[in-house]
Design a protein around this motif. Structure first.
Motif, PDB file in Angstrom:
ATOM      1  N   LEU A  81       0.967  -1.197   0.021  1.00 43.00           N
ATOM      2  CA  LEU A  81       0.054  -0.200  -0.001  1.00 43.00           C
ATOM      3  C   LEU A  81       0.846   1.308  -0.037  1.00 43.00           C
ATOM      4  CD1 LEU A  81      -2.517  -1.028   2.830  1.00 43.00           C
ATOM      5  CD2 LEU A  81      -2.530  -1.483   0.164  1.00 43.00           C
ATOM      6  N   ILE A 115      -5.550   2.050   0.865  1.00 46.84           N
ATOM      7  CA  ILE A 115      -6.291   1.467   2.107  1.00 46.84           C
ATOM      8  C   ILE A 115      -7.729   1.213   1.856  1.00 46.84           C
ATOM      9  CG2 ILE A 115      -6.765   2.128   4.419  1.00 46.84           C
ATOM     10  CD1 ILE A 115      -3.771   3.269   4.833  1.00 46.84           C
ATOM     11  N   LEU A 159      -8.159  -1.492  -0.391  1.00 45.76           N
ATOM     12  CA  LEU A 159      -7.917  -2.773   0.214  1.00 45.76           C
ATOM     13  C   LEU A 159      -9.001  -3.713   0.441  1.00 45.76           C
ATOM     14  CD1 LEU A 159      -5.215  -4.484   1.066  1.00 45.76           C
ATOM     15  CD2 LEU A 159      -5.395  -3.702   3.418  1.00 45.76           C
ATOM     16  N   ALA A 212      -0.357  -4.225   9.644  1.00 46.26           N
ATOM     17  CA  ALA A 212      -0.302  -2.839   9.160  1.00 46.26           C
ATOM     18  C   ALA A 212       0.854  -2.333   8.587  1.00 46.26           C
ATOM     19  CB  ALA A 212      -1.016  -1.544   9.867  1.00 46.26           C
ATOM     20  N   TYR A 252       1.715  -1.336   4.691  1.00 46.59           N
ATOM     21  CA  TYR A 252       2.039   0.119   4.480  1.00 46.59           C
ATOM     22  C   TYR A 252       3.526   0.597   4.366  1.00 46.59           C
ATOM     23  CZ  TYR A 252       0.323   4.605   4.112  1.00 46.59           C
ATOM     24  OH  TYR A 252      -0.077   6.154   3.382  1.00 46.59           O
ATOM     25  N   ALA A 263      -7.470   7.052   8.503  1.00 44.83           N
ATOM     26  CA  ALA A 263      -6.968   5.951   7.519  1.00 44.83           C
ATOM     27  C   ALA A 263      -6.219   4.848   8.060  1.00 44.83           C
ATOM     28  CB  ALA A 263      -6.096   6.689   6.351  1.00 44.83           C
ATOM     29  N   LEU A 312      -7.397   0.980   8.215  1.00 47.70           N
ATOM     30  CA  LEU A 312      -6.417  -0.147   7.928  1.00 47.70           C
ATOM     31  C   LEU A 312      -6.411  -1.311   8.988  1.00 47.70           C
ATOM     32  CD1 LEU A 312      -4.257  -1.603   6.333  1.00 47.70           C
ATOM     33  CD2 LEU A 312      -2.629   0.325   7.074  1.00 47.70           C
TER      34      LEU A 312
END
Length: 348
Positions: free
Chosen positions: A103, A109, A112, A152, A156, A171, A175
């Motif tokens: 990501l 996100i 996803l 996470a 990310y 955000a 996630l």
């Protein structure tokens, strides 16, 4: 097996595997290790993390040789990220690693999707846990999963997710919601295999302050705990990034047990763990277990047992996963010193 009773029995009696015969309680031992079993069977890490039967055979080799109070399957912090689509690199002699960022934006996100349990190597891990649960009868089996914040960070990028939680907290929470949904579903499936619990690895939460650890990790872990933990299944929360600064946030999850890394003082974090929950740790898996001598291991174990002797809920463990190429003599010394200590040769 009634896992709540298993926890209570350890606190009341310690490990019967090290019974001194002197009427004293002893300490249970549960090092996190599967790699020695992989190597003893002549397999590679790549094979074990990809084939559920080879994985299971490695666990069984260790069960037959060492008196751990539970059997533990592989701690792999890439399995769930791979299921989401993150790229993972494999090698024969090292643990898998996420090799790229899945990501790259807040919009990613939003798009996803939470994957199914047929994605990636999830079926292989479910198979390993199922086979082990069916085979081991003298102790519980603990599976493994990653924690929400650590997942996470692997999706990310760890540095970028630290920025995300401050610049775009909404955000970040989205996630984490998706990560939690998948981990919860995965834990449900692990529970159905018949294992007695899961060790949830959440090391990235150690990068956070206590308040942020609650906000971006522990409140999500608590949801999973409330969803899957009961008399037959417990959660062991592992955070080897905790130096002692976020123990409070960890215990707010309500997990049945907490596992600490070697960055903290075990006797200090024990003061914050409820006496009805287990606290596990924390021999250095690299500098002591892998790179040290057998005498180094014996000394480290003896020192730790001495410092924690007033806490019945303490379980002797390593601070994290025992790495590949750890000498078997050091593992023997780990268990051997525990027996020596409680026979009164040392520390009595």
């Amino acid at each position: 097996m009634n896992m709540r009773q298993w926890v209570a029995d350890i606190i009341s009696h310690g490990s019967t595997r090290f019974d001194t015969g002197l009427g004293r309680r002893t300490v249970a031992a549960l090092p996190i290790m599967t790699h020695p079993g992989i190597e003893m069977n002549g397999h590679t890490v790549r094979q074990a993390v990809s084939d559920g039967r080879i994985h299971h055979e490695a666990v069984m080799t260790l069960v037959r040789r060492f008196p751990s109070v539970a059997a533990a399957t592989i701690m792999d912090l890439t399995t769930e990220a791979e299921a989401f689509g993150a790229p993972v690199t494999f090698s024969d002699g090292a643990v898998p690693a996420v090799s790229g960022r899945l990501l790259t934006s807040v919009d990613d996100i939003s798009r996803l999707q939470v994957p199914s349990l047929s994605a990636g190597r999830i079926p292989a891990y479910l198979k390993a846990n199922l086979l082990t649960a069916r085979t081991v009868s003298d102790r519980p089996v603990l599976g493994g999963c990653i924690g929400p914040f650590s997942l996470a960070g692997r999706l990310y990028d760890m540095s970028e997710v630290m920025v995300l939680i401050y610049e775009h907290p909404e955000a970040a929470h989205l996630l984490l919601e998706k990560c939690t949904a998948f981990i919860s579903k995965y834990c449900e499936a692990l529970k159905r295999t018949g294992i007695g619990g899961v060790m949830m690895a959440e090391p990235a939460a150690g990068l956070l302050s206590n308040d942020d650890c609650w906000q971006f990790s522990s409140q999500y872990v608590r949801r999973i705990v409330e969803h899957v933990q009961d008399e037959q299944f417990i959660v062991v929360l592992h955070n080897c990034g905790n130096t002692g600064h976020c123990t409070n946030a960890m215990v707010r999850t309500g997990a049945a047990a907490y596992h600490f890394g070697n960055k903290c003082r075990m006797e200090e974090v024990l003061r914050e763990v409820p006496p009805t929950a287990l606290a596990m740790g924390n021999i250095d898996p690299v500098s002591v277990m892998k790179d040290g001598t057998a005498d180094d291991v014996r000394q480290a174990v003896s020192d730790l047992l001495e410092r924690t002797r007033d806490y019945p809920n303490f379980v002797l463990s390593t601070g994290c996963d025992v790495p590949p190429q750890t000498p078997l003599a050091n593992i023997e010394a780990f268990f051997g010193e525990l027996g020596v200590f409680f026979r009164g040769v040392r520390g009595s």
